[in-house]
Design an enzyme around this catalytic site. Structure first.
Site, short mmCIF file in Angstrom:
data_model
loop_
_atom_site.label_atom_id
_atom_site.label_comp_id
_atom_site.label_asym_id
_atom_site.label_seq_id
_atom_site.Cartn_x
_atom_site.Cartn_y
_atom_site.Cartn_z
N HIS A 178 -2.06 1.33 -6.71
CA HIS A 178 -1.87 0.69 -5.40
C HIS A 178 -0.50 0.03 -5.22
O HIS A 178 0.08 0.14 -4.14
CB HIS A 178 -2.96 -0.37 -5.16
CG HIS A 178 -4.30 0.23 -4.90
ND1 HIS A 178 -5.48 -0.39 -5.28
CD2 HIS A 178 -4.66 1.38 -4.30
CE1 HIS A 178 -6.50 0.37 -4.91
NE2 HIS A 178 -6.04 1.44 -4.32
N ASP A 229 -3.74 -6.35 -7.41
CA ASP A 229 -3.33 -5.25 -8.29
C ASP A 229 -1.97 -5.51 -8.95
O ASP A 229 -1.65 -4.88 -9.96
CB ASP A 229 -3.33 -3.93 -7.52
CG ASP A 229 -4.76 -3.53 -7.13
OD1 ASP A 229 -5.68 -3.88 -7.89
OD2 ASP A 229 -4.95 -2.90 -6.08
#
Lengths: 439, 370
Positions: free
Chosen positions: A273, A374
């Protein structure tokens, strides 16, 4: 494994289930799969009155009254801490399946719409209005006598819950961090210690949330599916087998990993991501994410960066002796791309040919968990493990830097550093000993 | 002092043709050297270069258009290198055998420190005095193979001489050619005003998916430089200013510099951020994004801009985490080892030197041992 709601199709009064001795009749018959025991419990519950068993001392043996091994035979009562997407999904799913659920949210506004309708409206895997036994903003009330404490909150909230739980726990209640991402359990343990808790901790974690789910209204959760092949490990690692046996009836898709380092290093969201966000930051901000995240955002160049990040992840894993599968292989095995794309080794192509992700739009803002979680709780601990293992992670370091600049957050300070993982100054062998023994 | 009358322009691309037109118009005798016949043939066919834009429309006849560097250089008072920075080493090797000590060599733009002087000397060239400017003196583009469109003549050209202690005399020589030069004490001072280095790469890098997916179908500055991209540019600018300071060079931050250059308005300057600068930049409003990531915004501005800043930072002992991050990710994006390809300390001719040693070398032309 068949799930209770599918065959039951009826509402089971969970309060009747709580405190029954059904599951504990299992005795030594370890061949009985927990879910079958659980069905038996449901059947018994159906025969009982809806007396609030929790107030009946006869049916309320505390953990001090039963042997440790016996205690872990099955989970009846789950304290679900966190009432966001994941927490509501877990409450609705487990509630439907006959578990007694206590749902905790930090603020009352979050619970108000749930209280107004007496529970959670569910779609997908669970259906209909699921009454929740207890919805509370009081952690004490939520975890009292729960067989399992399940933490279903963004990683940034782990510290808060550790401080809240530190005075309440004694090591007898297992804590399931769902999800732990990269280093969730280590971080949580460290926060408990910082909060002054000195007793034993038995935590376990999955790398990502056990559900693919989304809140579609303030009190409506859509559970699209269970997450498949989810790696699971305990901290300390020596508890993994026991806790796996305990949690698997709740989540049959979990798979035992060698340690929380293996789950940590299999956090594919983290290696995927951030560059999708960073290398499309201008596009996201200019159009509020008006493009297809995987099909248009993961171009050749972004694919090359992903490959570089993946190679660093695998190098860190290798240096620590932890098994790690290449990203594209995992992506393929999860049914997310074609065999031809997998065979090509081309990550951009794998994204382009990802049928389930075909229509997924980009996040509309950089202020999103794809960055905050993330990077801060994915790439930062990954780089930290690299540092500990003596493996250079220049690409990961660069992405952390760029992400931090893009959103104005210093992730190298606020993310899960070695200090916040409780691993500062440890050698690789000390690390391995620590994750196995928790000390 | 030698008066410059005859100029050999090395490079027949956009910059070379613009200089040929502009300097012919101003009365200099111009010889134009191009490496390939493909570039020079259309010019030779008409005996010069046609021009349009801010200099008006007209034709500049040139006394020589050639692929022979010796012929272009022989007897010229000034050898003017008009080539992109990534071609500097090649150009230096090409001209080295032909230059004489009394000829002045100038690179516009230079900002490659001692890359050209050292390459000339390494190839056996007899280099006398070298000077450079911080940028190309023109904003220009060929509208046809024999025609240059000049949209702007730079109002300020930072100018430096090697050795730096000759700057007064050399600036006087060059001023008739480029009246807008702003003399500075040493070649270090023309390195840092290279602001493309701090805004082109991040603007492209944080829009890589968009460039590749849409072929650059958006406006590079107004659409591409969002607040997040602006924050990265601000961080790179802060590193640039800090590295310069560590090497004894005071430079203007981007907003002030762009305002003075006429690239942004007072609101852009006073907003104080790169986002403000570029969203008040009328000359840049309609500039489209590159159609591909294989573009000078990366291929030139990373290895010859950010790498130079990062390398000089190591001399000055200043951390450059942002520049390093952009270099590393850009290298993966372009699949090119920009850090090795670019202006390393070794290529800049300052390998292993301290700040004091670099300063002394650039001032006197000699290392301390000499």
């Amino acid at each position: 494994m068949a799930l209770i709601p599918a065959e039951a199709g009826i509402h089971i009064p969970e309060s009747a289930v709580r405190g029954t001795i059904g599951p504990r009749f299992r005795g030594d018959d370890s061949s009985v799969r927990p879910v079958r025991v659980f069905r038996a419990a449901v059947a018994i519950a159906g025969l009982l009155t809806t007396t609030h068993a929790a107030h009946d001392p006869v049916f309320r043996p505390t953990f001090h009254h039963i042997a440790h091994a016996e205690r872990e035979m099955a989970v009846n009562t789950v304290a679900v801490l966190g009432a966001g997407h994941g927490g509501c999904a877990a409450a609705a799913d487990l509630g439907t399946r006959g578990y007694s659920v206590r749902l905790h949210a930090r603020n009352a506004e979050r619970l108000a719409p749930l209280r107004a309708q007496g529970g959670i409206e569910a779609r997908g895997v669970a259906q209909g209005l699921v009454p929740i036994d207890l919805m509370t903003t009081d952690v004490v009330e939520a975890v009292r006598d729960a067989d399992l404490i399940m933490l279903v909150v963004p990683s940034v909230a782990h510290g808060h819950y550790a401080r809240a739980l530190a005075p309440l726990i004694d090591g007898s209640q297992p804590i399931f961090i769902n999800p732990g991402h990269t280093g969730g359990g280590l971080h949580f343990l460290r926060e408990l210690r910082d909060a002054g808790y000195r007793g034993p901790v038995r935590s376990c974690e999955t790398v990502t949330l056990t559900y693919i789910t989304r809140m579609e209204g303030p009190a409506l959760v859509n559970i699209y599916s269970y997450t498949k092949r989810l790696r699971f490990a305990a901290l300390p690692g020596k508890d993994t087998a026991a806790l796996f046996a305990l949690i698997q009836p709740l989540y049959p898709e979990i798979q035992q990993a060698s340690s929380v380092l293996e789950t940590a290093l299999s956090n594919l969201n983290a290696i995927f991501h951030p560059q999708g966000m960073i290398m499309n930051a201008g596009w996201i901000q200019h159009t509020s994410g008006d493009f297809l995240f995987y099909r248009e955002g993961f171009t050749d160049a972004v694919g090359r960066v992903t490959a570089a990040v993946d190679a660093e992840r695998i190098a860190v894993a290798k240096a620590l002796g932890i098994p790690a599968t290449p990203f594209i292989e995992v992506f393929y095995q999860a049914g997310l791309t074609t065999k031809a794309a997998r065979d090509s080794g081309d990550i951009s192509r794998a994204c382009l040919e990802s049928e389930p992700n075909k229509t997924i739009k980009s996040p509309s803002s950089l202020n999103h968990r794809y960055v905050h979680e993330d990077v801060g709780y994915g790439l930062v601990p990954l780089a930290a493990l690299g540092r500990l293992a003596g493996v250079a992670t220049p690409t990961i370091d660069a992405l952390i830097q760029l992400a931090g600049l893009a959103v104005g957050i210093d992730y190298t300070r606020d993310g899960l550093t070695l200090e916040r993982l409780g691993l500062a100054g440890k050698s690789p062998s000390e690390l391995l000993h620590f994750v196995e023994h928790g000390a | 002092m030698r008066v410059i009358k005859t100029i050999a322009i090395i490079g027949a691309g956009n910059g070379g043709c613009a200089a040929a037109a502009h300097l012919t118009q101003r009365g200099f005798d111009i010889r134009l050297y191009g490496r390939s016949a493909g570039t020079t043939e259309p010019l030779r066919a008409i005996g010069g270069v046609a021009y349009e834009g801010v200099l008006g429309e007209g034709f500049a006849p040139l006394s020589l258009i050639t692929n022979d560097a010796a012929a272009a250089i022989a007897g010229a008072d000034l050898v003017l290198i008009m080539a992109p920075t990534h071609a500097h080493a090649d150009v230096a090797r090409t001209i080295a055998p032909h230059i004489a000590r009394e000829q002045l060599v100038m690179a516009a733009p230079g900002h490659t420190l001692l890359l050209i002087p050292n390459a000339i000397r390494a190839a056996g060239g007899r280099l006398g005095t070298y000077c450079d400017s911080s940028s190309l003196p023109f904003i220009c583009r060929k509208s046809a193979p024999d025609r240059i469109r000049i949209t702007r003549v730079a109002q300020i050209l930072y100018f430096a001489v090697f050795p730096g202690n000759a700057v007064g005399m050399v600036a006087e020589m060059v001023r008739p050619v480029f009246p807008q030069i702003h003399p500075t004490p040493s070649l270090l001072h023309t390195v840092f005003p290279y602001t493309n280095a701090i805004h082109h790469p991040p603007a492209l890098l944080l829009n890589v998916g968009r460039v590749e997916s849409t072929g650059g179908d958006y406006h590079h500055y107004y659409d591409g430089i969002t607040p997040a991209v602006g924050r990265l540019i601000d961080a790179l600018d802060a590193e640039r200013v800090a590295v310069a300071a560590a090497l004894g060079v005071t430079i203007e931050p981007l907003p002030q510099f762009f305002f003075r250059m006429g690239y942004t308005n007072a609101a852009g300057r006073d907003g104080g951020t790169a986002y403000d600068v570029f969203h008040n930049s009328e000359p840049n409003r309609w500039i489209k994004a590159p159609a591909s990531i294989d573009h000078r915004f990366l291929n030139e501005d990373v290895p010859y801009g950010l790498v130079a800043i990062a390398e000089l930072a190591r001399v000055g002992g200043v951390p450059t985490p942002c520049a390093d991050a952009v270099i590393d990710i850009a290298s993966i994006v372009a699949a090119r080892p920009y850090r090795n390809e670019g202006l390393t300390r070794e290529r800049m001719g300052i390998s292993g030197m301290t700040v004091g040693e670099v300063t002394e070398l650039l001032r006197s032309g000699r290392t301390r041992e000499q």
